[in-house]
Write an enzyme that holds these catalytic residues in place. Structure first.
Site, PDB file in Angstrom:
ATOM      1  N   PHE A   1       0.860  -1.193   0.000  1.00 23.82           N
ATOM      2  CA  PHE A   1       0.000   0.000   0.000  1.00 23.82           C
ATOM      3  C   PHE A   1       0.897   1.245   0.000  1.00 23.82           C
ATOM      4  O   PHE A   1       1.886   1.292   0.707  1.00 23.82           O
ATOM      5  CB  PHE A   1      -0.873  -0.007   1.262  1.00 23.82           C
ATOM      6  CG  PHE A   1      -2.138   0.779   1.157  1.00 23.82           C
ATOM      7  CD1 PHE A   1      -3.362   0.160   0.959  1.00 23.82           C
ATOM      8  CD2 PHE A   1      -2.114   2.173   1.259  1.00 23.82           C
ATOM      9  CE1 PHE A   1      -4.535   0.901   0.864  1.00 23.82           C
ATOM     10  CE2 PHE A   1      -3.281   2.917   1.159  1.00 23.82           C
ATOM     11  CZ  PHE A   1      -4.495   2.281   0.963  1.00 23.82           C
TER      12      PHE A   1
ATOM     13  N   ALA B   1       0.034  -1.958   5.831  1.00 23.68           N
ATOM     14  CA  ALA B   1       0.684  -1.822   7.138  1.00 23.68           C
ATOM     15  C   ALA B   1       0.019  -2.693   8.200  1.00 23.68           C
ATOM     16  O   ALA B   1       0.668  -3.135   9.150  1.00 23.68           O
ATOM     17  CB  ALA B   1       0.657  -0.363   7.567  1.00 23.68           C
TER      18      ALA B   1
ATOM     19  N   GLU C   1      -0.923  -5.652   7.925  1.00 21.86           N
ATOM     20  CA  GLU C   1      -0.431  -7.038   7.848  1.00 21.86           C
ATOM     21  C   GLU C   1       0.991  -7.183   8.378  1.00 21.86           C
ATOM     22  O   GLU C   1       1.483  -8.309   8.544  1.00 21.86           O
ATOM     23  CB  GLU C   1      -0.477  -7.543   6.391  1.00 21.86           C
ATOM     24  CG  GLU C   1      -1.859  -7.953   5.895  1.00 21.86           C
ATOM     25  CD  GLU C   1      -2.809  -6.778   5.711  1.00 21.86           C
ATOM     26  OE1 GLU C   1      -2.382  -5.749   5.165  1.00 21.86           O
ATOM     27  OE2 GLU C   1      -3.972  -6.873   6.167  1.00 21.86           O
TER      28      GLU C   1
ATOM     29  N   VAL D   1       1.303   5.118   5.994  1.00 23.76           N
ATOM     30  CA  VAL D   1      -0.119   5.380   6.214  1.00 23.76           C
ATOM     31  C   VAL D   1      -0.323   6.882   6.093  1.00 23.76           C
ATOM     32  O   VAL D   1       0.310   7.659   6.817  1.00 23.76           O
ATOM     33  CB  VAL D   1      -0.570   4.889   7.607  1.00 23.76           C
ATOM     34  CG1 VAL D   1      -2.086   5.025   7.741  1.00 23.76           C
ATOM     35  CG2 VAL D   1      -0.144   3.452   7.848  1.00 23.76           C
TER      36      VAL D   1
ATOM     37  N   THR E   1     -11.496   9.473   6.189  1.00 20.66           N
ATOM     38  CA  THR E   1     -12.227   8.766   7.244  1.00 20.66           C
ATOM     39  C   THR E   1     -11.285   8.384   8.380  1.00 20.66           C
ATOM     40  O   THR E   1     -10.072   8.595   8.295  1.00 20.66           O
ATOM     41  CB  THR E   1     -12.868   7.467   6.695  1.00 20.66           C
ATOM     42  OG1 THR E   1     -11.802   6.556   6.375  1.00 20.66           O
ATOM     43  CG2 THR E   1     -13.696   7.741   5.450  1.00 20.66           C
TER      44      THR E   1
ATOM     45  N   HIS F   1     -10.344   5.532   9.110  1.00 19.03           N
ATOM     46  CA  HIS F   1      -9.600   4.313   8.773  1.00 19.03           C
ATOM     47  C   HIS F   1      -8.108   4.491   9.049  1.00 19.03           C
ATOM     48  O   HIS F   1      -7.443   3.595   9.574  1.00 19.03           O
ATOM     49  CB  HIS F   1      -9.832   3.991   7.292  1.00 19.03           C
ATOM     50  CG  HIS F   1      -9.358   2.638   6.896  1.00 19.03           C
ATOM     51  ND1 HIS F   1      -9.906   1.470   7.391  1.00 19.03           N
ATOM     52  CD2 HIS F   1      -8.371   2.244   6.058  1.00 19.03           C
ATOM     53  CE1 HIS F   1      -9.284   0.435   6.865  1.00 19.03           C
ATOM     54  NE2 HIS F   1      -8.347   0.874   6.058  1.00 19.03           N
TER      55      HIS F   1
ATOM     56  N   PHE G   1      10.201  -0.264  13.764  1.00 15.93           N
ATOM     57  CA  PHE G   1       8.980   0.356  13.232  1.00 15.93           C
ATOM     58  C   PHE G   1       9.348   1.436  12.220  1.00 15.93           C
ATOM     59  O   PHE G   1       9.733   2.547  12.583  1.00 15.93           O
ATOM     60  CB  PHE G   1       8.185   0.949  14.389  1.00 15.93           C
ATOM     61  CG  PHE G   1       6.866   1.532  13.981  1.00 15.93           C
ATOM     62  CD1 PHE G   1       5.850   0.739  13.479  1.00 15.93           C
ATOM     63  CD2 PHE G   1       6.633   2.899  14.112  1.00 15.93           C
ATOM     64  CE1 PHE G   1       4.622   1.274  13.107  1.00 15.93           C
ATOM     65  CE2 PHE G   1       5.408   3.456  13.745  1.00 15.93           C
ATOM     66  CZ  PHE G   1       4.408   2.637  13.245  1.00 15.93           C
TER      67      PHE G   1
HETATM   68  N1  INI Z   1      -2.537   0.347   4.447  1.00 13.09           N
HETATM   69  C1  INI Z   1      -1.413   1.083   4.450  1.00 13.09           C
HETATM   70  O1  INI Z   1      -0.302   0.517   4.487  1.00 13.09           O
HETATM   71  N2  INI Z   1      -1.481   2.437   4.412  1.00 13.09           N
HETATM   72  C2  INI Z   1      -2.661   3.108   4.399  1.00 13.09           C
HETATM   73  O2  INI Z   1      -2.652   4.365   4.345  1.00 13.09           O
HETATM   74  C3  INI Z   1      -3.863   2.359   4.393  1.00 13.09           C
HETATM   75  N3  INI Z   1      -5.129   3.037   4.395  1.00 13.09           N
HETATM   76  O3  INI Z   1      -5.178   4.237   4.640  1.00 13.09           O
HETATM   77  O4  INI Z   1      -6.153   2.441   4.154  1.00 13.09           O
HETATM   78  C4  INI Z   1      -3.761   0.942   4.425  1.00 13.09           C
HETATM   79  N4  INI Z   1      -4.875   0.185   4.426  1.00 13.09           N
HETATM   80  C5  INI Z   1      -4.829  -1.242   4.156  1.00 13.09           C
HETATM   81  C6  INI Z   1      -4.557  -2.079   5.385  1.00 13.09           C
HETATM   82  O5  INI Z   1      -3.208  -1.945   5.794  1.00 13.09           O
HETATM   83  C7  INI Z   1      -4.803  -3.561   5.120  1.00 13.09           C
HETATM   84  O6  INI Z   1      -3.960  -4.015   4.095  1.00 13.09           O
HETATM   85  C8  INI Z   1      -6.256  -3.850   4.733  1.00 13.09           C
HETATM   86  O7  INI Z   1      -7.152  -3.273   5.652  1.00 13.09           O
HETATM   87  C9  INI Z   1      -6.505  -5.385   4.691  1.00 13.09           C
HETATM   88  O8  INI Z   1      -6.308  -5.964   5.990  1.00 13.09           O
END
Ligand code: INI
Length: 168
Positions: free
Chosen positions: A23, A57, A59, A82, A87, A89, A114
């Protein structure tokens, strides 16, 4: 005389796992480049670096746990990005990933670093992934070497440890 232990930056012989989130790949690939650079510049062999890619992140903690459990690595470096969205989230992902990684670090005998950027926008993330404010991936990997060698010093009470001795 007081003894002072602070680790060192000699990564010779260390085996390091890097976990990187897909991501925000445009940013995390830059963090990964910085981390690899830090490790190889400080003596870690390319062959002793394992890169594990996860979706996001969130995972990172569980994947780090599985890697730590094997005993294969002297240190783990987690990398992600991130950025604040519209939202809540964002706060769940950043909070849980930080908490999860801290939990893994305490539960296992190796450093679990980290290296997840939590920024308000992409510009801030760019600045911290090889831009004006350095590369958090590089810093994190260097800190992993310092912590791995420090733990060895704590366990074995010597100031001259290198990663080579540590991996035995
Ligand atoms: N994962 C990230 O690494 N960064 C983000 O900004 C992010 N946002 O904002 O949604 C993000 N979401 C995915 C999350 O880490 C999981 O892969 C997903 O929810 C499946 O478990």
């Amino acid at each position: 005389m007081a003894r002072e232990l602070s680790g060192n930056v000699d990564g010779t012989g260390l085996r390091v796992g890097i976990l990187v989130a897909q991501f925000n790949e445009a940013i995390t690939s830059r963090l990964l480049g910085g981390a690899r650079d830090a490790l190889t510049r400080h003596g870690v062999r390319e062959d002793d670096i394992t890169i594990v890619s996860v979706p996001g992140a969130l995972e990172l903690p569980q994947a780090a746990q599985r890697m730590a459990r094997t005993g294969e690595w002297d240190a783990l470096v987690t990398l992600g990005c991130v950025t604040k969205g519209e939202t809540a989230h964002f706060s769940y992902v950043s909070g849980e990933s930080a908490r999860g990684i801290a939990d893994i670090a305490r539960a296992f005998d190796i450093p679990v670093m980290f290296g997840v950027l939590t920024t308000y926008d992409t510009e801030q993330a760019m600045a911290r992934s090889g831009g004006a404010l350095g590369n958090r991936g590089f810093d994190c990997a260097l800190a992993a070497i310092k912590m791995a060698t420090l733990y060895h010093q704590i366990d074995h009470d010597t100031n001259n440890v290198t990663g080579k001795e540590l991996s035995r």
